[in-house]
Design a protein around this motif. Structure first.
Motif, short mmCIF file in Angstrom:
data_model
loop_
_atom_site.label_atom_id
_atom_site.label_comp_id
_atom_site.label_asym_id
_atom_site.label_seq_id
_atom_site.Cartn_x
_atom_site.Cartn_y
_atom_site.Cartn_z
N PRO A 90 1.05 -1.29 -0.06
CA PRO A 90 0.11 -0.16 -0.19
C PRO A 90 0.90 1.30 -0.10
O PRO A 90 1.91 1.20 0.44
CB PRO A 90 -1.00 -0.13 1.41
N VAL A 91 0.23 2.30 -0.55
CA VAL A 91 0.98 3.58 -0.61
C VAL A 91 0.73 4.21 0.65
O VAL A 91 -0.20 4.35 1.21
CB VAL A 91 0.49 4.59 -1.92
N ARG A 92 1.92 4.79 1.21
CA ARG A 92 1.66 5.28 2.40
C ARG A 92 1.09 6.74 2.52
O ARG A 92 1.33 7.51 1.62
CB ARG A 92 3.47 5.44 2.99
N PRO A 93 0.42 7.06 3.40
CA PRO A 93 -0.47 8.44 3.51
C PRO A 93 0.64 9.59 3.53
O PRO A 93 1.60 9.26 4.17
CB PRO A 93 -1.38 8.40 4.42
N PHE B 298 4.46 2.94 -6.14
CA PHE B 298 4.28 2.69 -4.78
C PHE B 298 5.49 2.89 -4.16
O PHE B 298 6.52 3.43 -4.54
CB PHE B 298 4.00 1.03 -4.92
N THR B 299 5.29 3.00 -2.67
CA THR B 299 6.35 3.36 -1.65
C THR B 299 6.92 1.87 -1.31
O THR B 299 6.06 1.07 -1.03
CB THR B 299 5.84 3.94 -0.74
N LEU B 300 8.29 2.14 -0.56
CA LEU B 300 8.87 1.20 0.30
C LEU B 300 9.38 1.84 1.38
O LEU B 300 9.61 3.16 1.49
CB LEU B 300 9.61 0.52 -0.34
N GLU B 301 9.78 1.10 2.45
CA GLU B 301 10.29 1.62 3.74
C GLU B 301 11.69 1.10 4.03
O GLU B 301 12.05 0.31 3.42
CB GLU B 301 9.73 1.34 4.68
N ASP B 302 12.53 1.68 4.84
CA ASP B 302 13.59 1.57 5.40
C ASP B 302 14.81 1.17 4.20
O ASP B 302 15.07 0.20 4.17
CB ASP B 302 13.28 0.28 6.10
N PRO B 303 15.35 2.31 3.37
CA PRO B 303 14.89 3.62 3.44
C PRO B 303 13.57 3.99 2.85
O PRO B 303 13.23 3.01 2.09
CB PRO B 303 16.10 4.29 3.08
N PRO B 304 13.00 5.15 3.24
CA PRO B 304 11.86 5.64 2.41
C PRO B 304 12.20 5.80 1.08
O PRO B 304 13.22 6.12 0.43
CB PRO B 304 11.48 6.82 2.99
N ARG B 305 11.48 5.09 0.10
CA ARG B 305 11.66 5.16 -1.46
C ARG B 305 10.09 5.06 -2.04
O ARG B 305 9.26 4.62 -1.58
CB ARG B 305 12.12 3.83 -1.85
N VAL B 306 10.35 5.90 -3.21
CA VAL B 306 9.11 5.94 -4.20
C VAL B 306 9.55 5.24 -5.39
O VAL B 306 10.65 5.59 -6.13
CB VAL B 306 8.73 7.43 -4.54
#
Length: 691
Positions: free
Chosen positions: A157-160, A337-345
């Motif tokens: 899911p895409v982060r708000p 879409f987005t990913l975490e750790d590190p933040p990425r688009v």
């Protein structure tokens, strides 16, 4: 910190440690690890330290200011803009899990300052500006893969959006404004001196007159010079607020047959919102509150990627940083879409570069419950029977459809063409049964696959016929189809469009499952869709009903020795039977195949089988029926029947790269009248599988 100090610190380094930048501890994924005996950092983390990177194992480049380190397997490390001490050993970069790791000693030698070098942490000095890595890519190097630990999970899911948080204000040098020029000073007036009066000679009889004393002039008082008020100091402009910096832009490109998949990863130093705008040329990603360096590059795919930093004004003179990333694809479809750790688009763009070739199956994006196996030129798609069941799907009589259309028309997940047909009329030449109704007659000699209402599969040689029962007794139907002959009793499943009958012939219709005639017509007529119609000459079959409401019971008699056929709802004849109970059983004489004809030539082949208890689609790239059977038996297929070969052979699966769908066949196939389609459980009623 001098180079000698850095070398000493390198010697003190122990095992893997967490990493901090300017005292701020980074995410665990940014920490060091021990690789080939050296403490190392992932190359994609170096822009956080102010190091611009070319991430290429064959031509690695690290740039910090005027200092650059280059590594290639042939030449090792080279320094540009500075000299490496002869006794410094930097170690060799290593690929681990898809990420390139560079020894920490190389980072130190490049000149990155170290604030703390303790066993429990490695703290680097924070760079004044973290640039976007814009070193030119190696012209012949493959695009680096994303770090294994950060590859995207399917459809995250895409982060708000995150509200921007103003950063601490900076104090850039402001040029001094010239002071207002003061007025010229007023000159002091010269003092006026009165001349001394003449002194008269005193007369003797008179007393001497007093001599007047001239006034002593006072010293002139210079006028007061009034200095203008000092000019007001202009306010120091507040730098734009920001929440993150665009640290790195990474690009990779993969070609699957004629489908290109390009990934653009925008790695941020912190969480930030993003907005997507699409147009005919591509898309734009707006990153409010994100700073960056400007860059434009033409990608290996031919697309253009530009990073455009900017500032937007707000209320009360506030300013906020923003970055716009534009990707001009000129076609294809993009998913963001987005990913975490590190933040990425992440932007994944899929382009079908040559539509003359079918797109391939995506082995990493299979629907849940589908298994794909490859053994040389043999391809196998197996389906979990708890999730999917096979059904026979047909095009309207006399029509043909591509397999993908037949699959999508009933909400299926996959399909394979089946059954031989006349290319001119598109009518089947052997048995087709759907939902307990026989829509095409059987040659009564070819291998057949049948399906129960629950999707169970079985194989054999049935000889199905309709049998009509009533007050007159019983009679066997001679033929099935829209074409009628006066001497025959012909059955037809109405579609609401096709006419049957002829002058002097009678057609009776009834709803399947009923035992009473619903309609009687003499001459040419169009049976309603879904009805079962029987056309005959009343003189030849005087006992058959003449009026609506009369009793008539049709039964489909499979005339097979195998008990499962009495439960068959769908069936498709083709042949030959390839494998039975794990053994090759090809017998062209039994099924009356001409092995000298084109139907037996070595070419691409498709089959339906059962493997490990799962219904399976099989596709052979090239070979004879015997070679196909041997390959299936060797792969562990228990039972299988060939469905078709040559220019009609098609195996299709939904999904695929960019939602294009995928094909096992590498050339487009002709449209067909029938297919075996795998439909999800709960969507497999006979009514649902009719297009």
């Amino acid at each position: 910190m001098g180079l000698a100090t850095l070398v000493l610190l390198a010697a003190a380094t122990a095992g893997a440690r967490p990493v901090a930048v300017g005292g701020v501890r980074q995410a665990a994924s940014v920490g060091t690890r021990v690789v080939a005996g050296n403490e190392a950092l992932a190359v994609w983390t170096l822009p956080r330290l102010g190091v611009a990177v070319r991430n290429d194992p064959r031509d690695l480049r690290l740039l910090l200011g005027e200092r650059e380190l280059r590594f290639s397997p042939e030449r090792g490390w080279r320094a540009l803009g500075f000299a490496l001490p002869a006794d410094v050993r930097l170690g060799v970069p290593q690929l681990v899990g898809g990420s390139l790791y560079v020894p920490v000693a190389a980072v130190r030698a490049l000149g990155v300052q170290v604030l703390a070098d303790a066993p429990d942490i490695l703290d680097f000095a924070a760079p004044p500006v973290v640039p976007v890595a814009t070193l030119p890519p190696s012209p012949d190097a493959p695009a680096p893969a994303a770090p294994a630990a950060h590859r995207p999970e399917p459809a995250p899911p895409v982060r708000p959006p995150v509200s921007p948080v103003p950063a601490a204000p900076l104090s850039p040098a402001v040029p001094a404004r010239p002071a207002t020029r003061p007025p010229e000073p007023v000159a002091a007036p010269k003092p006026t001196v009165s001349p001394a009066p003449a002194v008269p000679t005193p007369r003797p009889s008179e007393p001497p007159a007093p001599v007047p004393v001239p006034p002593v002039p006072s010293a002139p008082v210079p006028p007061t010079v009034v200095s203008p008020p000092p000019a007001p100091t202009p306010p120091t402009p507040t730098p734009p607020a920001s929440v993150a910096n665009l640290d790195t832009v990474r690009i990779s490109r993969t070609l699957h047959r004629t489908v290109e998949v390009q990934r653009v990863v925008l790695e941020l130093s912190g969480e930030a919102p993003h907005q997507i705008t699409r147009d005919g040329a591509g898309l734009s990603v707006l990153l409010p509150g994100v700073t960056s360096g400007a860059s434009t590059q033409r990608l290996e795919s031919g697309d253009t990627l530009s990073v455009e930093p900017g500032v937007v004004g707000g209320p009360a003179g506030t300013r906020t940083a923003q970055t716009t990333v534009r990707l001009r694809t000129g076609g294809g479809s993009s998913e963001v879409f987005t990913l975490e750790d590190p933040p990425r688009v992440v932007i994944d763009t899929t382009t079908h570069t040559d539509t003359r070739v079918p797109p391939p199956i995506d082995p990493e994006g299979l629907p849940e419950g589908v298994t794909y196996r490859v053994r040389g030129g043999l391809h196998l798609l197996s389906f979990d029977p708890a999730r999917f069941q096979p059904r026979v799907v047909t095009a309207p009589p006399g029509a043909a459809r591509d397999v993908a259309s037949l699959v999508k028309g009933v909400g299926g997940v996959a399909g394979v063409n089946g059954g031989y047909f006349d290319p001119a009329s598109h009518l089947p030449v052997d048995l087709v049964a759907v939902g307990g109704l026989m829509t095409a007659p059987s040659l009564e000699r070819r291998a057949t696959v049948g399906f129960t209402a629950q999707g169970g599969a079985f194989f054999g040689y049935p000889r199905p016929r309709y049998v009509l029962s009533g007050a007159f007794g019983s009679v066997t139907v001679n033929s099935v189809g829209a074409k009628v002959r006066p001497e025959l009793l012909t059955a037809f499943v109405g579609d609401g469009r096709t006419a049957v009958g002829a002058e002097g012939l009678t057609t009776v219709s009834l709803t399947p499952g009923d035992s009473a005639v619903s309609r009687v017509v003499t001459g040419r007529t169009v049976p309603p869709a879904g009805t079962l119609a029987f056309t005959f000459d009343p003189a030849r079959f005087p006992g058959l009903p003449r009026e609506a409401g009369e009793r008539l019971t049709p039964t489909l008699n499979w005339q097979a020795n195998d008990a499962p056929w009495t439960t068959a709802q769908d069936a498709l004849s083709a042949g030959p039977l390839l494998v039975r109970e794990g053994r090759v059983v090809v017998n062209p004489a039994r099924e009356q195949f001409d092995t000298g004809a084109g139907v037996w030539r070595p070419t691409r082949q498709v089959a339906f089988g059962v493997m490990g208890g799962q219904p399976t689609i099989a596709y052979l790239e090239h070979g004879s029926p015997e070679a196909f059977a041997s390959a299936l038996a060797a792969a562990g297929v228990r039972d299988a029947v060939r469905l078709d070969s040559g220019s009609s052979a098609t195996a299709y699966l939904t999904g695929g790269y960019g939602g294009l769908g995928g094909y096992l066949n590498t050339v487009w196939s002709r449209p067909v009248p029938n297919a075996i389609v795998f439909v999800p459980r709960g969507n497999a009623s006979p009514a649902a599988v009719r297009p």
